[in-house]
Design a protein around this motif. Structure first.
Motif, PDB file in Angstrom:
ATOM      1  N   ALA A 333      31.352 -18.866  25.108  1.00 39.87           N
ATOM      2  CA  ALA A 333      32.747 -18.999  25.501  1.00 39.87           C
ATOM      3  C   ALA A 333      32.855 -18.919  27.023  1.00 39.87           C
ATOM      4  N   PRO A 334      33.927 -19.464  27.581  1.00 33.70           N
ATOM      5  CA  PRO A 334      34.023 -19.533  29.044  1.00 33.70           C
ATOM      6  C   PRO A 334      34.359 -18.204  29.725  1.00 33.70           C
ATOM      7  N   THR A 335      34.970 -17.258  29.014  1.00 30.07           N
ATOM      8  CA  THR A 335      35.291 -15.972  29.643  1.00 30.07           C
ATOM      9  C   THR A 335      34.871 -14.843  28.713  1.00 30.07           C
ATOM     10  N   GLU A 336      34.716 -13.660  29.281  1.00 25.90           N
ATOM     11  CA  GLU A 336      34.338 -12.508  28.469  1.00 25.90           C
ATOM     12  C   GLU A 336      35.449 -12.144  27.490  1.00 25.90           C
ATOM     13  N   VAL A 337      36.681 -12.291  27.965  1.00 23.34           N
ATOM     14  CA  VAL A 337      37.818 -11.984  27.100  1.00 23.34           C
ATOM     15  C   VAL A 337      37.765 -12.855  25.850  1.00 23.34           C
ATOM     16  N   LEU A 338      37.501 -14.113  26.066  1.00 27.30           N
ATOM     17  CA  LEU A 338      37.459 -15.029  24.935  1.00 27.30           C
ATOM     18  C   LEU A 338      36.234 -14.778  24.057  1.00 27.30           C
ATOM     19  N   ALA A 339      35.126 -14.451  24.687  1.00 29.02           N
ATOM     20  CA  ALA A 339      33.921 -14.142  23.915  1.00 29.02           C
ATOM     21  C   ALA A 339      34.189 -12.944  23.004  1.00 29.02           C
ATOM     22  N   GLU A 340      34.863 -11.939  23.548  1.00 28.89           N
ATOM     23  CA  GLU A 340      35.219 -10.757  22.770  1.00 28.89           C
ATOM     24  C   GLU A 340      36.079 -11.133  21.573  1.00 28.89           C
ATOM     25  N   GLN A 341      37.051 -11.977  21.851  1.00 29.87           N
ATOM     26  CA  GLN A 341      37.956 -12.356  20.782  1.00 29.87           C
ATOM     27  C   GLN A 341      37.243 -13.119  19.677  1.00 29.87           C
ATOM     28  N   HIS A 342      36.355 -14.023  20.095  1.00 26.92           N
ATOM     29  CA  HIS A 342      35.564 -14.749  19.103  1.00 26.92           C
ATOM     30  C   HIS A 342      34.726 -13.767  18.299  1.00 26.92           C
ATOM     31  N   ALA A 343      34.117 -12.828  19.007  1.00 26.11           N
ATOM     32  CA  ALA A 343      33.261 -11.860  18.331  1.00 26.11           C
ATOM     33  C   ALA A 343      34.070 -11.159  17.239  1.00 26.11           C
ATOM     34  N   ARG A 344      35.313 -10.844  17.566  1.00 25.40           N
ATOM     35  CA  ARG A 344      36.156 -10.152  16.600  1.00 25.40           C
ATOM     36  C   ARG A 344      36.454 -11.037  15.383  1.00 25.40           C
ATOM     37  N   SER A 345      36.874 -12.285  15.639  1.00 19.83           N
ATOM     38  CA  SER A 345      37.261 -13.101  14.484  1.00 19.83           C
ATOM     39  C   SER A 345      36.042 -13.551  13.683  1.00 19.83           C
ATOM     40  N   VAL A 346      34.932 -13.766  14.377  1.00 14.36           N
ATOM     41  CA  VAL A 346      33.723 -14.158  13.664  1.00 14.36           C
ATOM     42  C   VAL A 346      33.223 -12.997  12.806  1.00 14.36           C
ATOM     43  N   THR A 347      33.321 -11.794  13.361  1.00 15.06           N
ATOM     44  CA  THR A 347      32.880 -10.622  12.615  1.00 15.06           C
ATOM     45  C   THR A 347      33.616 -10.518  11.286  1.00 15.06           C
ATOM     46  N   ASP A 348      34.935 -10.719  11.325  1.00 19.32           N
ATOM     47  CA  ASP A 348      35.723 -10.628  10.100  1.00 19.32           C
ATOM     48  C   ASP A 348      35.130 -11.485   8.993  1.00 19.32           C
ATOM     49  N   LEU A 349      34.842 -12.746   9.324  1.00 17.24           N
ATOM     50  CA  LEU A 349      34.379 -13.668   8.292  1.00 17.24           C
ATOM     51  C   LEU A 349      32.892 -13.518   7.973  1.00 17.24           C
ATOM     52  N   LEU A 350      32.093 -13.337   9.022  1.00 16.10           N
ATOM     53  CA  LEU A 350      30.653 -13.393   8.799  1.00 16.10           C
ATOM     54  C   LEU A 350      30.049 -12.087   8.302  1.00 16.10           C
ATOM     55  N   SER A 351      30.739 -10.979   8.567  1.00 20.44           N
ATOM     56  CA  SER A 351      30.164  -9.739   8.050  1.00 20.44           C
ATOM     57  C   SER A 351      30.312  -9.719   6.527  1.00 20.44           C
ATOM     58  N   ALA A 352      31.363 -10.399   6.029  1.00 20.92           N
ATOM     59  CA  ALA A 352      31.509 -10.536   4.576  1.00 20.92           C
ATOM     60  C   ALA A 352      30.300 -11.265   3.993  1.00 20.92           C
ATOM     61  N   ALA A 353      29.709 -12.157   4.790  1.00 19.90           N
ATOM     62  CA  ALA A 353      28.548 -12.903   4.323  1.00 19.90           C
ATOM     63  C   ALA A 353      27.245 -12.190   4.678  1.00 19.90           C
ATOM     64  N   GLY A 354      27.368 -10.998   5.286  1.00 21.87           N
ATOM     65  CA  GLY A 354      26.185 -10.203   5.537  1.00 21.87           C
ATOM     66  C   GLY A 354      25.523 -10.402   6.897  1.00 21.87           C
ATOM     67  N   TYR A 355      26.233 -10.947   7.865  1.00 19.67           N
ATOM     68  CA  TYR A 355      25.626 -11.152   9.187  1.00 19.67           C
ATOM     69  C   TYR A 355      26.259 -10.238  10.235  1.00 19.67           C
ATOM     70  N   THR A 356      25.431  -9.794  11.163  1.00 17.79           N
ATOM     71  CA  THR A 356      25.920  -8.926  12.236  1.00 17.79           C
ATOM     72  C   THR A 356      26.070  -9.731  13.523  1.00 17.79           C
ATOM     73  N   VAL A 357      27.180  -9.501  14.206  1.00 16.17           N
ATOM     74  CA  VAL A 357      27.435 -10.221  15.451  1.00 16.17           C
ATOM     75  C   VAL A 357      26.918  -9.401  16.629  1.00 16.17           C
ATOM     76  N   HIS A 358      26.146 -10.034  17.505  1.00 13.76           N
ATOM     77  CA  HIS A 358      25.725  -9.378  18.745  1.00 13.76           C
ATOM     78  C   HIS A 358      26.373 -10.058  19.933  1.00 13.76           C
ATOM     79  N   ARG A 359      26.550  -9.281  20.997  1.00 11.00           N
ATOM     80  CA  ARG A 359      27.186  -9.835  22.194  1.00 11.00           C
ATOM     81  C   ARG A 359      26.187  -9.886  23.338  1.00 11.00           C
ATOM     82  N   LEU A 360      26.284 -10.923  24.140  1.00  9.03           N
ATOM     83  CA  LEU A 360      25.515 -10.960  25.380  1.00  9.03           C
ATOM     84  C   LEU A 360      26.461 -11.349  26.508  1.00  9.03           C
ATOM     85  N   LEU A 361      26.871 -10.339  27.267  1.00 11.46           N
ATOM     86  CA  LEU A 361      27.866 -10.530  28.317  1.00 11.46           C
ATOM     87  C   LEU A 361      27.323  -9.975  29.622  1.00 11.46           C
TER      88      LEU A 361
END
Ligand code: ADP
Ligand code: MG
Length: 698
Positions: A333-361
Motif C-alpha cells: 500500500a502507498p502509506t502506512e495508514v493504508l497498510a494498517e487498514q488493509h491489515a485490519r480488514s484482511v485479518t478479519d477475513l483471512l484469519s477465519a481461513a487460518g492465515y496470520t497477517v504480518h506487517r512490514l513497515l
C-alpha cells in the motif's frame, strides 16, 4: 576535457554554458536538468508576440488575453478578513491610459512590482464588480533588451525564469542540430513528421510569417502546442512508451507463473467466507483473475473501480487462492495508514481461513523488521502487508506467488517491478481507483490486462456535493455541529499543512484555531504526514471510536481510511485539487448507510473555469464521468492534466490532444517487434524520452 571553443553537444554538462558555474548547475540538477539536451527539451509553455502590445487607449474587451507594456503604480497588499485571501492590486500606465491590476492569492508578487522599471504584463481582462475592466493575475516580466519580437515563455526551473532562462536555452539551441533523429527516414516520410532537429528549433524559435494577421493565427497554433513540431515530440514519446510496453509483454511471455488453484469449487468455498454476496462486477473480475491463474504466464492485471466498489474484497479472494495453493502473498500500500487498514480488514477475513497477517513497515523497530524479513526468506511467513519497506534490497521471499499493489498511481512502475522481481515471476494484481477514461486506460496501462468494477455494492446512497464560498463558513460550522450532535463524524481536508509564501491556500495549522473556536466542546484532532506514525494512528483510532468527531487532515485520508460514521467531507481551497482527487476524497464518506455530504469550500476570487470544474464534481458521482469531463473541459494551453495518469508520466504528449497518436504508435511498435527492431528503437528513443523497460526489473 572539452576545449572551450568546441561546438556544444547535447550530452555536454551545463557548466559549458556562459553564466553557469558548479553552483547554478547543481541548482538546475535539482530540477532534473543536467545536460544541454535537458535544456533543449525544456519547451516553452507559450509564446508572446511583443510586436503586438495592446495600447490602453484602444478598445478593450472582457475575456481577451492581452500583453501590456508600462509602469505599475499604487500597489497595495490587502488581506481580506475572514476569507483567508490576500489581494495585491495596482494600476498600470502605458503612457496612453491606465488599467486596474489585481492578483489573488499571490501576496509575494508585490516585491516584483517595486521599482520604476517598465514591465510586460500578460493576462486576461475581466469585468470588475463595480464596472470597468481589470487585468487578473497577470504574469510579469521586466522589459529588457530583447526588443519587440516573438519570445518563448518557459516554465520556471527553480530559481531560473524569465529572460535569464530564455538566454540559457538560446545558448543551447545550436546543440539541437547535433541531435540524432531516432526515427528512420522511411517512417518519418510515411507519417509525414518533421525531423527531430527541425522540430526542436521551431518550437524554441518559431519561424513565422511577417504578415501580422497570419502571424497571429500561426502563433495561436503554437500556443496550443498543435504544430507538427509538437506532434513530432509527442509521437516519439508515445512511441517510446508503446515500444517499452511491447517489450515488457514479450519478456513476460517468457516467464512461467506460479501454479494457483482457481477451480470453481475452491472459489465457491472462498466466497462462502464473505458476509455478503459479490456483485456481478466483482464476480466478473474474479473470473478474469481465475483465468489468469490457469494460464502459463504470470498474471499482470489492473483492477479498476470507483472508491468503495469492492476492489479490496476481490483482491482478498485472489490472495486466498494463492495462499491455499501454498504460495506467499504480499500486499503493498502507498502509506502506512493504508497498510494498517488493509491489515485490519484482511485479518478479519483471512484469519477465519487460518492465515496470520504480518506487517512490514518502515516505522517498525529494526528488530521486528528483521524477524519479518527472516520469516519471508525461510517461508514461515506466508502473508505480508506493507509499504515501500517491502521492496528494500534486503527483502527476499521463499516462494512469492502473488503481489497485490493498491492504489497504483502512487507507485512508480519501477517500484512495482522491483517488488515483482523478488519472486521468480509472481502474479501481479494492481488496484486503482483512479478513474481513467476507458478509452485511455489500455494505453497508459499498456502492459496490464484490465478488469473494471463498474457497479457499487447495493444500498449505497450517493454523496450529496455542494460548492460553497468563504461567506458560508458560519453556516457550515453550524451544520458540522448538528452532524456531530447526531453522532456523525466530519473530515476537513486541506491542500497544505502550513501557510506558505508561494501557494496561498487554506493551511491546516493556520485554521485549527478557528475551527476549535467555532466548535467548542467538539473533539477535534489533526492528521497529516508530518506527524509521526504513532500520533497518526492515535488520531485515526480516536476518529474511529468517536472520541474525536472532527478530523482536520491533508490528503493522507485520500486513500483508505474507512469510518462508516463519517458523513461529511469538507474540502478547503477545493480549487487546489484535481477533479479526480476531489472525487477520491469524497469517497471517504458515505461508506455506511447514512446520508453523506461533501462540501467543496472554494476560496474567493475563483475564475469561471475553475468554478465550472468544481460544479462537475457536484453534479456527478461517477468517477469515470468526472474524468471524461475533466478531459473535455481542458481548454487550449492546459495540457498537463493527463500527464499524471498511469505509469506513463508523459512529458510532451497529452493523451487528449494527441489521442489519435495512440493507435498509430501502437501499430508502429507492433511493426518493429515483428521486424526484430524493438530493442534498437527503444535505445534510440531513450536518449530523448525516459522509458522504463524490463518486466522483472532486470
Ligand atoms: P474499494 O477497495 O474498491 O474501495 P472495498 O473492497 O474496500 O472497496 O469495499 C468497500 C466496502 O464495501 C467495504 O466495507 C466492503 O466490506 C463492502 N463491500 C464490498 N463488496 C461488497 C458487496 N458485494 N456487498 C456488500 N458490501 C460490500
Ligand atoms: Mg480501497
Amino acid at each position: 576535457m572539452t576545449a572551450v571553443n568546441e561546438p556544444l553537444r547535447p550530452e555536454d554538462p551545463l557548466t559549458r554554458l556562459k553564466g553557469i558555474g558548479p553552483k547554478s548547475a547543481q541548482s538546475l540538477a535539482d530540477e532534473g536538468v543536467r545536460s544541454i539536451l535537458d535544456l533543449v527539451l525544456h519547451l516553452p509553455r507559450r509564446y508572446e508576440d511583443r510586436t503586438l502590445i495592446t495600447g490602453l487607449d484602444g478598445p478593450l474587451e472582457a475575456g481577451a488575453w492581452v500583453l501590456l507594456r508600462g509602469k505599475v503604480a499604487a500597489v497595495r497588499v490587502r488581506r481580506v478578513p475572514y476569507r483567508r485571501m490576500h489581494i495585491v492590486d495596482g494600476l498600470v500606465n502605458d503612457g496612453r491610459g491606465k488599467l486596474a491590476l489585481v492578483w489573488f492569492n499571490q501576496r509575494w508578487i508585490h516585491r516584483r512590482l517595486e521599482g520604476e522599471s517598465e514591465l510586460f504584463l500578460y493576462g486576461q481582462l475581466r469585468e470588475k464588480r463595480g464596472g470597468g475592466l481589470q487585468l487578473v493575475n497577470p504574469e510579469i516580466e521586466q522589459v529588457g533588451e530583447e526588443g519587440e519580437r516573438i519570445v518563448p515563455v518557459y516554465p520556471r526551473l527553480g530559481r531560473f525564469g524569465g529572460r535569464q532562462l530564455r538566454k540559457l536555452i538560446e545558448q543551447c539551441l545550436p546543440a539541437a542540430n547535433a541531435c540524432v533523429d531516432p526515427l528512420p527516414d522511411a517512417v518519418r516520410d510515411r507519417l509525414a513528421l518533421p525531423k527531430l532537429q527541425e522540430a526542436l528549433r521551431q518550437i524554441h524559435e518559431p519561424q513565422l510569417s511577417g504578415d501580422p494577421a497570419e502571424r497571429i493565427k500561426a502563433l495561436e497554433v503554437f500556443n496550443r502546442g498543435a504544430t507538427p513540431f509538437h506532434r513530432r515530440l509527442a509521437f516519439d514519446e508515445m512511441l517510446a512508451f508503446a515500444c517499452a510496453m511491447r517489450s515488457r509483454r514479450a519478456a513476460r511471455r517468457d516467464c512461467e507463473g506460479p501454479r494457483i488453484d482457481s477451480s470453481v469449487v475452491h472459489a465457491e468455498r472462498i466466497c462462502s467466507l464473505l458476509p455478503f454476496t459479490l456483485t456481478e462486477a466483482q464476480r466478473r473480475a474474479l473470473l478474469d483473475i481465475g483465468g489468469d491463474f490457469e494460464g502459463r504466464e504470470p498474471m499482470a492485471r489492473l483492477l479498476q473501480g470507483d472508491v468503495g466498489s469492492g476492489k479490496t474484497v476481490v483482491a482478498i479472494m485472489a490472495m486466498l487462492m494463492a495462499l491455499d495453493s501454498g504460495h506467499q502473498v504480499a500486499l503493498m500500500a502507498p502509506t502506512e495508514v493504508l497498510a494498517e487498514q488493509h491489515a485490519r480488514s484482511v485479518t478479519d477475513l483471512l484469519s477465519a481461513a487460518g492465515y496470520t497477517v504480518h506487517r512490514l513497515l518502515g516505522s517498525l523497530p529494526a528488530g521486528e523488521q528483521r524477524e519479518v524479513r527472516q520469516g519471508l526468506e525461510d517461508g514461515t511467513i506466508r502473508l505480508v502487508i506493507g509499504t515501500h519497506a517491502l521492496f528494500q534490497e534486503s527483502v527476499a521471499f521463499a516462494d512469492l506467488g502473488l503481489v497485490v499493489v493498491d492504489e497504483q498511481h502512487r507507485f512508480g512502475v519501477a517500484q512495482r517491478q522491483a517488488l515483482a522481481a523478488k519472486g521468480r515471476a509472481p502474479h501481479l494484481l494492481v488496484m486503482t481507483a483512479t478513474p481513467i477514461p476507458r478509452s485511455l486506460a489500455l494505453t497508459v496501462y499498456g502492459d496490464l490486462d484490465l478488469s473494471i468494477i463498474d457497479e457499487l455494492p447495493p444500498g449505497r446512497r450517493p454523496v450529496e456535493t455542494h460548492l460553497r464560498f468563504q461567506d458560508s463558513r458560519p453556516k457550515i460550522f453550524e451544520f458540522v455541529r448538528r452532524e456531530v450532535e447526531a453522532g456523525n463524524r466530519v473530515f476537513i481536508v486541506y491542500p497544505v499543512i502550513d501557510p506558505s509564501e508561494e501557494i496561498e491556500a487554506a493551511a491546516l495549522t493556520e485554521n485549527e484555531e478557528e475551527i476549535r473556536r467555532a466548535l467548542p466542546g467538539v473533539g477535534i484532532d489533526v492528521l497529516h504526514g508530518r506527524l509521526d506514525r504513532s500520533r497518526q494512528e492515535e488520531a485515526i483510532a480516536a476518529f474511529r471510536d468517536g472520541s474525536v468527531q472532527v478530523l482536520l487532515a491533508t490528503t493522507v485520508v485520500e486513500v483508505g481510511i474507512d469510518v462508516p460514521e463519517a458523513s461529511v467531507m469538507i474540502i478547503e481551497s477545493a480549487q487546489r485539487f484535481g477533479l479526480s482527487q476531489l472525487h477520491q476524497l469524497r469517497g471517504r464518506v458515505g461508506r455506511g448507510d447514512r446520508q453523506a455530504w461533501c462540501i467543496l469550500l472554494a476560496d474567493d476570487g475563483l475564475g469561471e473555469e475553475a468554478r465550472r470544474r468544481l460544479e462537475v464534481v457536484c453534479a456527478s458521482n461517477d468517477g469515470f464521468e468526472i474524468a471524461e469531463a475533466d478531459l473535455e473541459m481542458r481548454g487550449p494551453g492546459e495540457m498537463t492534466g493527463t500527464r499524471q495518469w498511469g505509469p506513463a508520466g508523459f512529458r510532451f504528449a497529452d493523451l487528449f490532444r494527441d489521442r489519435q497518436l495512440i493507435d498509430v504508435t501502437r501499430r508502429e511498435a507492433a511493426e518493429y517487434e515483428r521486424g526484430g527492431e524493438l530493442a534498437r528503437m527503444i535505445e534510440g528513443l531513450g536518449v530523448y524520452h525516459r522509458i522504463e523497460v524490463g518486466w522483472r526489473g532486470d
